[in-house]
Design a protein around this motif. Structure first.
Motif, PDB file in Angstrom:
ATOM      1  N   ILE A  96       0.834  -1.207   0.000  1.00 17.17           N
ATOM      2  CA  ILE A  96       0.000   0.000   0.000  1.00 17.17           C
ATOM      3  C   ILE A  96       0.872   1.261   0.000  1.00 17.17           C
ATOM      4  O   ILE A  96       0.447   2.311   0.463  1.00 17.17           O
ATOM      5  N   ASP A  97       2.083   1.159  -0.534  1.00 16.58           N
ATOM      6  CA  ASP A  97       3.014   2.291  -0.543  1.00 16.58           C
ATOM      7  C   ASP A  97       2.420   3.525  -1.210  1.00 16.58           C
ATOM      8  O   ASP A  97       2.641   4.653  -0.748  1.00 16.58           O
ATOM      9  N   ASN A  98       1.684   3.329  -2.292  1.00 18.17           N
ATOM     10  CA  ASN A  98       1.157   4.474  -3.032  1.00 18.17           C
ATOM     11  C   ASN A  98       0.150   5.282  -2.218  1.00 18.17           C
ATOM     12  O   ASN A  98      -0.024   6.478  -2.453  1.00 18.17           O
ATOM     13  N   VAL A  99      -0.494   4.638  -1.271  1.00 17.23           N
ATOM     14  CA  VAL A  99      -1.450   5.332  -0.418  1.00 17.23           C
ATOM     15  C   VAL A  99      -0.725   6.068   0.707  1.00 17.23           C
ATOM     16  O   VAL A  99      -1.103   7.182   1.081  1.00 17.23           O
ATOM     17  N   LEU A 100       0.331   5.465   1.230  1.00 18.12           N
ATOM     18  CA  LEU A 100       1.040   6.039   2.375  1.00 18.12           C
ATOM     19  C   LEU A 100       2.049   7.113   1.989  1.00 18.12           C
ATOM     20  O   LEU A 100       2.292   8.058   2.754  1.00 18.12           O
ATOM     21  N   GLN A 101       2.638   6.976   0.793  1.00 18.51           N
ATOM     22  CA  GLN A 101       3.735   7.866   0.399  1.00 18.51           C
ATOM     23  C   GLN A 101       3.370   9.351   0.412  1.00 18.51           C
ATOM     24  O   GLN A 101       4.172  10.184   0.884  1.00 18.51           O
TER      25      GLN A 101
END
Length: 244
Positions: free
Chosen positions: A144-149
């Protein structure tokens, strides 16, 4: 961002498990064996607006979703859990509305609903319990990197709550039922509604690092700060122990 809600079977398990755990005093905390070590990599937590559904139960037992109550409960639940995480030294970042409505996040939430259905079914005591899922908690949503970044976060906090509040007329009828039962020597237990809050912390890899479900019948109200603070504090009992 308004969620679509869990399947009816999951919601039934949601209430049943919380009530059973509360009555038995069983721990409701679930986490992978490496919880304490993996939490060392978490400093900033992205919080999605809590998904809170509050229903009013009429004298006839009909449930009506009260949106103004939902909004009020959402604010109370959010404040309570932010306060608890901050006590542990974590920074909280809120996902802004455009990010909350991203297609990727919607897909993650749909997958999360499916995963939670499995967690409730297999990681808690019941006819479908898989003991290994309870002791070696292993569930993932995928990266879920794209949500957290965008907010520089290390984990995503997801909270879902359901509250049933009896109308004044229903409360009066329940009280009369108790008195009538007492008059003929029967013990009647009033059903004033149930309250359940489920919380999950998901790291960048998509793994569920922390899952908890708390609640009970008639003892909480998600619109009352003291009640919500108590529920949030109880939710962190296993969190404190596992971090040691």
């Amino acid at each position: 961002m308004r969620r679509t809600g869990f399947p009816l079977a999951a919601l039934f398990a949601f209430f049943l498990i919380a009530g059973t755990l509360h009555a038995a005093g069983e721990g409701s905390f679930r986490a992978p064996p490496q919880f304490a070590e993996r939490m060392k990599n978490v400093r900033t937590i992205a919080m999605l607006r809590p998904d809170i559904e509050i229903f009013e139960i009429s004298s006839g037992g009909v449930k009506e979703l009260r949106q103004e109550w939902c909004d009020e409960g959402c604010e109370k639940v959010q404040n309570a859990f932010v306060a608890e995480f901050q006590r542990f030294g974590y920074d909280i970042e809120f996902l802004d509305p455009p990010q909350d409505d991203s297609s990727e996040l919607r897909e993650i939430l749909f997958l999360y609903d499916d995963v939670v259905t499995s967690v409730l079914k297999h990681a808690y005591n019941g006819p479908n319990l898989f003991p290994a899922k309870k002791t070696d908690f292993d569930y993932t949503l995928g990266p879920i990197d794209n949500v957290l970044q965008p907010v520089g976060a290390d984990a995503l906090l997801l909270i879902h709550g359901i509250d049933e509040i009896s109308s004044s007329g229903r409360k009066a009828m329940q009280t009369l039922g108790v008195l009538a039962g007492a008059a003929v020597g029967l013990i009647a237990v009033p059903n004033m509604g149930r309250t359940v809050v489920m919380v999950a912390l998901v790291d960048r890899s998509g793994d569920l690092l922390w899952f908890n479900i708390r609640g009970g019948s008639g003892g909480y109200n998600l619109r009352e700060p003291e009640s919500v603070s108590k529920l949030a504090s109880q939710s962190f009992a296993g969190f404190r122990e596992k971090l040691k």
